[in-house]
Design an enzyme around this catalytic site. Structure first.
Site, mmCIF file in Angstrom:
data_model
loop_
_atom_site.group_PDB
_atom_site.id
_atom_site.type_symbol
_atom_site.label_atom_id
_atom_site.label_comp_id
_atom_site.label_asym_id
_atom_site.label_seq_id
_atom_site.Cartn_x
_atom_site.Cartn_y
_atom_site.Cartn_z
ATOM 1 N N ASP A 268 11.362 12.241 -2.170
ATOM 2 C CA ASP A 268 10.985 11.313 -1.096
ATOM 3 C C ASP A 268 11.899 10.092 -1.101
ATOM 4 O O ASP A 268 11.439 8.952 -1.042
ATOM 5 C CB ASP A 268 9.520 10.886 -1.246
ATOM 6 C CG ASP A 268 8.924 10.383 0.068
ATOM 7 O OD1 ASP A 268 9.527 10.634 1.137
ATOM 8 O OD2 ASP A 268 7.860 9.726 0.025
ATOM 9 N N LYS B 286 -0.546 0.230 -9.196
ATOM 10 C CA LYS B 286 -1.096 1.015 -8.092
ATOM 11 C C LYS B 286 -2.554 1.286 -8.396
ATOM 12 O O LYS B 286 -2.887 1.799 -9.470
ATOM 13 C CB LYS B 286 -0.348 2.345 -7.949
ATOM 14 C CG LYS B 286 1.003 2.236 -7.293
ATOM 15 C CD LYS B 286 1.571 3.628 -7.042
ATOM 16 C CE LYS B 286 2.914 3.553 -6.338
ATOM 17 N NZ LYS B 286 3.453 4.913 -6.062
ATOM 18 N N SER C 140 0.855 -1.183 0.000
ATOM 19 C CA SER C 140 0.000 0.000 0.000
ATOM 20 C C SER C 140 0.887 1.228 0.000
ATOM 21 O O SER C 140 2.070 1.165 0.363
ATOM 22 C CB SER C 140 -0.922 0.014 1.222
ATOM 23 O OG SER C 140 -0.163 0.007 2.418
ATOM 24 N N GLY C 141 0.337 2.339 -0.437
ATOM 25 C CA GLY C 141 1.101 3.575 -0.510
ATOM 26 C C GLY C 141 0.210 4.771 -0.303
ATOM 27 O O GLY C 141 -0.978 4.639 0.039
#
Length: 318
Positions: free
Chosen positions: A135, A46, A25-26
């Site tokens: 990130d 995704k 999951s993201g």
């Protein structure tokens, strides 16, 4: 997770991607292993969660990334159908650097140096494309399942990537990134610059050699990688190493031993068997030539929403 995988097993998005099982999951939603019926290979997709403005903005950014490099995982396609919107990319099954450090503690100098070299090679390609990742952290550094062979790192998750020094993708005073890995100026809302990614590389390097997350990191210990880490963690960006290539040159001058690191296993295992119906088999056979007008309608609707979101984000007026 398994119940969700069961519900999605028979789902084929836009006549192309059959969702098999959830593998992560993201920030934008869930990550699934899928079978691409057009290319006949397994991929990662995704699946977007709630389609709010922030999620769609991240989708627009990530789907636009087209960096092709052995140490980068960028989307190579997207599709939409009804309420499902997905991004497709290579399936990387060895977990992440975060998994490696969590399970094995500090990495030996040779393995840490090899992973840093691959990370810097990937970032050089990203920066060469005019982008800042913003990130860089162990969880976003994926590993191929190489078993007893040398590790192979690939940079993933470009959901907050932005063009270099582009005001349209920066909110001041909000900080975009992950606490602990952001450069000081990035935490203050500075425009995107490659040196911010390099600071994050320093934090990742320190975590590799100490096993400690940024919140517990103190001074750089005596270590073969210390000269590089110190140059990356300089608070003043003007004094920090300016490019990934410069960091690579310094890294390659350091007397590092041969890698001894832990093996990188296949963490996903074999894909589950897809529950195929006569209808799904027919859709597979026709995927290369059939035109799914319902899917196209969903795409048009999505594009309309994305354009509206961009207008709001960028201050445009129709």
């Amino acid at each position: 997770m398994r119940s969700g995988a069961t519900r999605r097993t028979a789902t084929v998005v836009a006549g192309r991607y059959r969702l098999l099982d959830q593998v992560g999951s993201g920030g934008m939603g869930s990550v699934w292993r899928a079978y691409d019926v057009r290319t006949r290979r397994h991929v990662a997709v995704k699946v977007l969660g709630q389609h709010g403005a922030a999620v769609l903005a991240r989708f627009v950014r990530e789907q636009a990334i087209r960096v092709r490099h052995p140490h980068v995982v960028a989307p190579h396609g997207w599709a939409a159908e009804d309420d499902l919107v997905v991004l497709a990319m290579d399936l990387v099954s060895g977990g992440s650097v975060a998994d490696l450090v969590r399970e094995h503690g500090p990495l030996d100098a040779g393995t840490a140096g090899l992973l840093l070299e691959q990370l810097l090679l990937g970032l050089a390609a990203v920066h060469g494309a005019g982008l800042v990742h913003r990130d860089v952290k162990p969880a976003n550094l994926l590993l191929e399942a190489t078993g007893d062979g040398p590790p192979h790192l690939r940079i993933g998750d470009f959901g907050v990537a932005a063009p270099v020094a582009d005001r349209r993708f920066t909110t001041v005073p909000g900080a975009i990134g992950t606490d602990g890995y952001m450069a000081p100026e990035q935490a203050r809302g500075a425009l995107p610059e490659p040196t911010q990614d390099l600071y994050a590389v320093g934090r990742v390097a320190l975590q590799m050699v100490t096993g400690l997350p940024p919140s517990r990191q103190r001074e750089v210990p005596s270590h073969p990688l210390r000269p590089l880490v110190e140059r990356l963690l300089v608070e003043d960006p003007a004094q920090r190493l300016a490019t990934a290539d410069a960091a690579l040159r310094l890294l390659r001058r350091l007397p590092l031993p041969a890698p001894e690191g832990p093996r990188v296993p296949d963490r996903l295992g074999p894909p589950p068997p897809a529950r195929r119906t006569p209808r799904s088999r027919a859709r597979d056979r026709g995927a290369d030539r059939a035109v799914d007008w319902g899917g196209w309608a969903a795409v048009v609707g999505l594009v309309t929403v994305v354009v509206a979101c961009l207008c709001l984000l960028l201050g445009w007026r129709p």
